[in-house]
Design a protein around this motif. Structure first.
Motif, short mmCIF file in Angstrom:
data_model
loop_
_atom_site.label_atom_id
_atom_site.label_comp_id
_atom_site.label_asym_id
_atom_site.label_seq_id
_atom_site.Cartn_x
_atom_site.Cartn_y
_atom_site.Cartn_z
N LEU A 44 0.80 -0.87 -0.10
CA LEU A 44 0.34 0.45 0.33
C LEU A 44 0.97 1.33 0.13
CD1 LEU A 44 -2.88 -0.56 2.87
CD2 LEU A 44 -2.85 -1.10 0.35
N GLN A 45 -0.11 2.65 -0.70
CA GLN A 45 1.41 3.72 -0.16
C GLN A 45 1.44 3.96 0.92
OE1 GLN A 45 -1.69 5.51 -2.74
NE2 GLN A 45 -1.07 4.84 -5.27
N THR A 46 2.66 4.66 1.16
CA THR A 46 3.01 4.77 2.60
C THR A 46 2.15 5.79 2.62
OG1 THR A 46 5.16 6.11 1.66
CG2 THR A 46 5.30 3.90 2.32
N SER A 47 1.72 6.76 1.60
CA SER A 47 0.86 8.61 2.35
C SER A 47 0.18 8.84 1.51
CB SER A 47 2.11 9.18 2.47
OG SER A 47 1.21 10.89 2.59
N THR A 48 -0.67 9.44 1.47
CA THR A 48 -1.55 9.48 0.39
C THR A 48 -2.12 11.34 0.48
OG1 THR A 48 -3.71 10.08 2.51
CG2 THR A 48 -2.79 7.78 1.09
N ALA A 49 -1.53 12.18 1.54
CA ALA A 49 -1.26 13.52 1.39
C ALA A 49 -0.07 13.70 -0.27
CB ALA A 49 -0.15 13.62 2.63
N VAL A 50 -0.51 14.81 -0.71
CA VAL A 50 0.11 15.49 -1.61
C VAL A 50 -0.44 16.70 -1.45
CG1 VAL A 50 0.60 15.72 -4.39
CG2 VAL A 50 -0.61 13.35 -3.24
N ASP A 51 0.79 17.08 -1.33
CA ASP A 51 1.77 19.06 -1.23
C ASP A 51 0.60 19.66 -2.68
OD1 ASP A 51 2.21 21.49 -1.62
OD2 ASP A 51 4.56 21.22 -0.63
N PRO A 52 -0.86 20.48 -2.29
CA PRO A 52 -1.48 20.96 -3.48
C PRO A 52 -0.36 21.83 -4.01
CG PRO A 52 -1.93 21.93 -1.35
CD PRO A 52 -1.23 20.80 -1.10
N THR A 53 0.75 22.36 -4.72
CA THR A 53 1.51 23.40 -4.89
C THR A 53 2.42 22.54 -6.04
OG1 THR A 53 3.20 23.47 -2.94
CG2 THR A 53 1.76 25.15 -2.72
N LEU A 54 2.26 20.98 -5.20
CA LEU A 54 3.46 20.22 -6.32
C LEU A 54 3.31 19.86 -7.66
CD1 LEU A 54 5.82 18.09 -5.34
CD2 LEU A 54 4.10 16.92 -5.02
N ASP A 55 4.35 20.49 -8.80
CA ASP A 55 3.67 20.24 -9.79
C ASP A 55 3.89 18.47 -10.69
OD1 ASP A 55 4.31 20.08 -12.60
OD2 ASP A 55 5.83 21.62 -12.78
N LEU A 56 3.02 18.04 -10.50
CA LEU A 56 2.89 16.75 -10.52
C LEU A 56 3.02 16.00 -11.91
CD1 LEU A 56 -0.67 16.33 -9.28
CD2 LEU A 56 1.08 15.70 -7.92
N VAL A 57 3.34 16.70 -13.00
CA VAL A 57 3.38 16.74 -14.08
C VAL A 57 4.66 16.28 -14.40
CG1 VAL A 57 4.12 17.73 -16.68
CG2 VAL A 57 1.75 17.55 -15.65
N ALA A 58 5.29 17.86 -13.44
CA ALA A 58 7.84 17.52 -13.10
C ALA A 58 7.37 16.86 -13.22
CB ALA A 58 7.86 18.94 -12.81
N GLU A 59 6.82 16.13 -11.43
CA GLU A 59 7.00 15.26 -10.32
C GLU A 59 7.99 13.49 -11.24
OE1 GLU A 59 8.49 15.16 -6.82
OE2 GLU A 59 9.02 16.74 -8.40
N ILE A 60 5.91 13.64 -11.74
CA ILE A 60 5.94 11.83 -12.57
C ILE A 60 6.74 11.91 -13.66
CG2 ILE A 60 4.49 11.28 -14.31
CD1 ILE A 60 2.30 12.50 -12.41
N ARG A 99 9.54 13.59 -13.23
CA ARG A 99 11.21 12.69 -12.78
C ARG A 99 11.38 11.15 -12.33
NH1 ARG A 99 13.01 12.39 -7.01
NH2 ARG A 99 10.94 13.14 -6.81
N LEU A 100 10.93 11.33 -11.20
CA LEU A 100 10.06 9.86 -11.13
C LEU A 100 10.74 8.92 -12.01
CD1 LEU A 100 7.59 10.12 -8.07
CD2 LEU A 100 10.13 9.72 -8.38
N ARG A 101 9.25 8.70 -13.08
CA ARG A 101 9.89 8.24 -14.41
C ARG A 101 11.21 7.74 -14.69
NH1 ARG A 101 4.96 9.08 -18.98
NH2 ARG A 101 6.64 11.30 -18.62
N LYS A 102 11.90 8.89 -15.03
CA LYS A 102 12.53 8.91 -14.99
C LYS A 102 13.87 7.84 -14.50
CE LYS A 102 13.07 12.69 -18.74
NZ LYS A 102 13.34 13.97 -19.22
N GLU A 103 14.19 8.72 -13.16
CA GLU A 103 14.56 8.11 -11.86
C GLU A 103 14.92 6.70 -11.47
OE1 GLU A 103 14.02 8.73 -6.96
OE2 GLU A 103 14.50 10.51 -8.19
#
Length: 332
Positions: free
Chosen positions: A3-19, A21-25
């Motif tokens: 299960l996911q360790t946290s369901t909280a997402v910072d509303p100021t987060l740039d989701l597209v950029a983070e996704i 980044r994580l995809r490449k990482e």
């Protein structure tokens, strides 16, 4: 299943950029079905129907497959790529067709008809696939059924509407499991006739999961990829679409000059036909899924191996069909 360790997402987060980044990482590939929300389709590495996505899952060299679809689709990815980590943004993203075919009941049904070959639509659980001889999708079902010997008795599960459509078109009697898709069941024939009267020159493109009273009004019946091709190639500037409405996003991208209208439900609009299971996946959950590498799809090896055989048979048949080879020996 993790299960996911946290369901909280910072509303100021740039989701597209983070996704991104994580995809490449994490060397992850994002696969999305045409029924996903537009923003998920747009960020995916590949968008397709069940057959296309099955191929991609089998071929990918990514370390992790992030499947934006429903659970049975993610299971297919795990079945075909057991060495990969396969994650799904929301484990609750199920399927009414899968739910309509409990494995224990289906096993009894299959054992009661030992002289029948079992063909199962890909919209079923891994356990049902393990009881199946050949898996089919709406893209290849007609060709695969046609490849079987005329005297071969067939069980077709779990979608009675797709099975009924194939039986009528091919003139082939099959023993049908009585499952249905809640999305395609909700289209209203009465409202569709009204809509056709308002747009007399607009062809209707319908998925074969629709009931016969909807299919009989269609100018084109086919899988999601087939419907997309028809929508792009038709000379009509307006098309009525009888399947999950998120597919219209791809139609509008391919043919922005055309108008696409979702076939209506009983209330006269298409909002009731949005798949509630597909809608559970969101950009926030996709981000968390990549970040936490879960929820993860896990299958016991015995079930996975048994389910892999009919899936591989499907892919082998589909490849042969595409190259014009004789598939009778493969389907036997």
């Amino acid at each position: 299943m993790n299960l996911q360790t946290s369901t909280a997402v910072d509303p100021t987060l740039d989701l597209v950029a983070e996704i991104q980044r994580l995809r490449k990482e994490k060397n992850a590939v994002i696969l999305a079905h045409y029924y996903q929300a537009p923003e998920i389709q747009d960020i995916a590495d590949f968008v397709g129907d069940s057959l296309d996505l099955s191929r991609k899952a089998a071929e990918t060299d990514a370390d992790m497959i992030v499947f934006c679809g429903v659970r049975f689709m993610a299971e297919v990815a795990k079945i075909l790529s057991p060495q990969k980590k396969v994650v799904l943004p929301d484990l609750a993203a199920g399927c009414s067709l899968e739910d309509s075919c409990p494995p224990d009941e289906f096993e009894k049904f299959v054992k009661a008809h030992p002289d029948h070959m079992v063909l199962s639509y890909i919209n079923c659980s891994a356990a049902v696939k393990a009881l199946t001889d050949i898996i089919v999708t709406s893209s290849n079902a007609e060709h695969i059924v046609s490849s079987l010997p005329a005297d071969q008795k067939v069980i077709f599960a779990p979608d009675r509407h797709l099975g009924g459509y194939l039986s009528r078109k091919l003139g082939r009697d099959m023993l049908l499991w009585q499952g249905t898709c809640i999305v395609h069941e909700l289209f209203s024939e009465k409202e569709l006739i009204k809509l056709k009267a308002k747009h007399p020159n607009a062809p209707v493109a319908a998925h074969p999961e629709c009931p016969d009273n909807i299919v009989q009004h269609a100018d084109h019946v086919g899988s999601t990829s087939s419907i997309l091709k028809f929508a792009s190639e038709t000379e009509s500037d307006t098309v009525i679409v009888a399947t999950e409405p998120h597919i219209i996003h791809q139609m509008e991208k391919a043919s922005p000059e055309k108008t696409f209208i979702g076939a209506p439900g009983a209330d006269g609009n298409c909002s009731c036909n949005t798949c509630p299971f597909m809608a559970l996946n969101t950009m926030e959950k996709l981000y968390l899924c990549l970040r936490d590498e879960g929820p993860e799809i896990e299958l016991d090896e015995e079930t996975r191996e048994a389910a892999e055989k009919p899936l591989r048979k499907m892919l082998e048949l589909s490849a042969a069909i595409n190259t014009g080879k004789d598939v009778s020996a493969i389907g036997a």
